[in-house]
Design a protein around this motif. Structure first.
Motif, short mmCIF file in Angstrom:
data_model
loop_
_atom_site.label_atom_id
_atom_site.label_comp_id
_atom_site.label_asym_id
_atom_site.label_seq_id
_atom_site.Cartn_x
_atom_site.Cartn_y
_atom_site.Cartn_z
N GLY A 130 -73.42 -16.18 -36.67
CA GLY A 130 -72.80 -16.25 -37.99
C GLY A 130 -71.45 -15.55 -38.04
O GLY A 130 -70.92 -15.08 -37.03
N PHE A 131 -70.90 -15.49 -39.24
CA PHE A 131 -69.57 -14.92 -39.48
C PHE A 131 -69.68 -13.81 -40.52
O PHE A 131 -70.47 -13.90 -41.46
CB PHE A 131 -68.61 -16.01 -39.95
CG PHE A 131 -68.49 -17.14 -38.97
CD1 PHE A 131 -67.55 -17.10 -37.95
CD2 PHE A 131 -69.34 -18.24 -39.04
CE1 PHE A 131 -67.45 -18.13 -37.03
CE2 PHE A 131 -69.25 -19.27 -38.13
CZ PHE A 131 -68.30 -19.21 -37.11
N THR A 132 -68.90 -12.78 -40.33
CA THR A 132 -69.03 -11.60 -41.20
C THR A 132 -68.10 -11.63 -42.42
O THR A 132 -68.48 -11.17 -43.49
CB THR A 132 -68.75 -10.33 -40.39
OG1 THR A 132 -67.43 -10.41 -39.81
CG2 THR A 132 -69.78 -10.17 -39.28
N ASN A 133 -66.90 -12.16 -42.26
CA ASN A 133 -65.92 -12.12 -43.35
C ASN A 133 -64.68 -12.91 -42.97
O ASN A 133 -64.50 -13.26 -41.80
CB ASN A 133 -65.52 -10.67 -43.66
CG ASN A 133 -65.11 -9.89 -42.44
OD1 ASN A 133 -65.93 -9.20 -41.83
ND2 ASN A 133 -63.85 -10.00 -42.06
N PRO A 134 -63.80 -13.17 -43.94
CA PRO A 134 -62.52 -13.83 -43.60
C PRO A 134 -61.61 -12.88 -42.84
O PRO A 134 -61.87 -11.67 -42.76
CB PRO A 134 -61.94 -14.18 -44.98
CG PRO A 134 -62.57 -13.21 -45.91
CD PRO A 134 -63.94 -12.94 -45.39
#
Length: 488
Positions: free
Chosen positions: A410-414
């Motif tokens: 997944g991705f944590t933030n922009p």
């Protein structure tokens, strides 16, 4: 509701797939849409449930019973109009949305739910084949100029809505093609890029200007997921040149795995593998990561991990193993406990069916060096989960051959530098801070700067991005014009 007893008479019919041995030879879509008669039959399964929970289960609040009834009656064009009234891009969602609407279907309480996603897919494909999907340019122009940073589904939805009410909209994208993760990230076998290209052509005919290879914010903005930029525009230049700005740049910082050996060659964030594969299929540029004949381990059990599995199998990997930190879910959800919400159950994708060993409740402890700086094995341990807390099972350590590992967690933030360039406040997760309640929805702390999609809410579904893009467009239109006719 077309047929009162349809839900009792007809079984759910899913879309068919090409055989595994055929589809592994190419990167084209392999899902076959329903034919006319099957679509009518599936539409007839929509029951007179009184309260259509599917509407609220769907983030864009699709008017599902209405277009199911129209499909049953063979009113394809009207069904398309109803579908488009809430969803700009059903050709995207009909292919890659996990269909939370189906989880909320009332029929699903004690039977197979209505095949809403397959009917949606049918409607939009019928629309394109029949020439009913055409540009809808505004009759008059407002003279207002809006910049949108990011061309994923949130940015595209906002752009289309705003252009159709007469604003001049420019979409800026740092990659060399439009679509965000739809264009670079999701494999072509799930979403062929011609599906995006025809929407881009429609939007250009509606007056939207797309500018690719342009990075926005500051010159030291890191690449994020992909950066083909040849041009730079500062935040100050953008806000000075446009009446409003919508940040829709997505959530681009991948979650890493800080374990011993992470620095070894052969270990990649998932999109370092998937994006070059998109470019190989679309542009003929060879993917520098080739896993043919190699032992592949995918760490992360979600959609991105599944995409790595499918792509590895098409390369001809010797073996593909997928690890998930959480315990194995039940094959059948507890409907009495979860309906109409998204159920906790085992989900097996078409990529898993193509060949994959799945292992649950496993934690990666480290990677083993082959003596030359390459990964040759992965060390792991089994986990036990009690009351939501995990503990390592004593003596359960094991090691697997590993030539390539893909981190799909997944991705944590922009990208933080982008928000900082505009002076936009962040929430406690590092996303752009903007409310969706009360006045000033989607507005940031910076005047005339709005945020929508994953850049605001964090990583999520394509259908949530479309919802936020549409809603942000409404707020921007109201802000610029004093009122708005755009739907919420």
């Amino acid at each position: 509701m077309g047929k009162p007893t349809g839900f009792m008479e007809f079984e759910r019919l899913s879309e068919s797939y090409d055989p595994v041995e055929h589809r592994l030879k190419h990167y084209k879509e392999f899902v076959h849409t329903l034919n006319d008669e099957d679509a009518k039959t599936q539409g007839a399964r929509c029951m007179d449930c009184g309260i259509p929970f599917c509407n609220n289960g769907c983030p864009v609040n699709n008017i599902i019973p209405d277009w199911n009834d129209l499909v049953f009656r063979g009113n394809w064009k009207q069904a398309l109009e109803v579908l488009h009234s809430t969803n700009n891009f059903p050709d995207f969602t009909g292919r890659i949305c996990p269909a939370p609407c189906e989880a909320a279907c009332t029929l699903g309480i004690n039977a197979a739910p209505v095949g809403i996603k397959s009917i949606e897919h049918f409607i939009i494909d019928k629309g394109w084949e029949s020439g009913w999907v055409v540009p809808q340019p505004a009759k008059t122009k407002t003279g207002k100029k809006i910049a949108i940073v990011g061309s994923g589904p949130a940015g595209m939805a906002a752009a289309q809505q705003l252009a159709r009410v007469g604003h001049d909209v420019t979409v800026f994208e740092k990659s060399d093609r439009i679509g965000g993760l739809l264009g670079y990230g999701i494999p072509d076998f799930k979403l062929e890029k011609t599906v995006i290209d025809r929407r881009v052509a429609q939007m250009e005919a509606e007056g939207v200007t797309f500018k690719t290879k342009v990075v926005i914010g500051s010159k030291d903005v890191p690449a994020g997921i992909n950066n083909d930029a040849k041009e730079f525009v500062s935040a100050e230049q953008l806000t000075a040149a446009f009446d409003a700005v919508i940040l829709a740049a997505g959530s681009e910082v991948p979650r890493d795995l800080p374990v011993p050996g992470r620095e070894l060659k052969g270990i990649y964030a998932a999109l370092e593998f998937l994006i070059p594969q998109n470019k190989e299929v679309q542009q003929g540029k060879a993917n520098p990561i080739n896993v043919k004949g190699k032992h592949v381990i995918v760490i992360g059990g979600g959609d991105t991990g599944s995409d790595c599995v499918g792509t590895s199998n098409r390369h001809g990997a010797a073996s593909v193993t997928q690890f998930e930190l959480m315990p194995m879910p039940p094959e059948q959800e507890n409907k009495a406990l979860t309906w109409p919400y998204w159920p906790y159950k085992l989900r097996t994708s078409s990529s898993h069916d193509e060949g994959c060993t799945r292992d649950f409740a496993v934690a990666t402890k480290g990677f083993v060096d082959d003596g030359k700086g390459n990964v040759k094995a992965l060390k792991a341990v089994r986990l036990e989960w009690t009351d939501g807390k995990m503990t390592e099972v004593a003596g359960s350590e094991f090691e697997l051959p590993c030539d390539n590992a893909f981190l799909a967690m997944g991705f944590t933030n922009p990208v933080g530098k982008l928000l900082e360039a505009f002076g936009v406040d962040k929430d406690n997760r590092g996303n752009a801070k903007a409310t969706t309640d009360g006045e000033g929805c989607y507005a940031t702390n910076v005047a005339r700067v709005f945020a929508a999609g994953d850049v605001r809410r964090g990583q999520s579904l394509v259908v949530w991005a479309i919802r936020e893009g549409r809603q942000a467009a409404r707020e921007v239109d109201a802000f610029l014009m004093g009122s708005t006719t755009l739907p919420r």
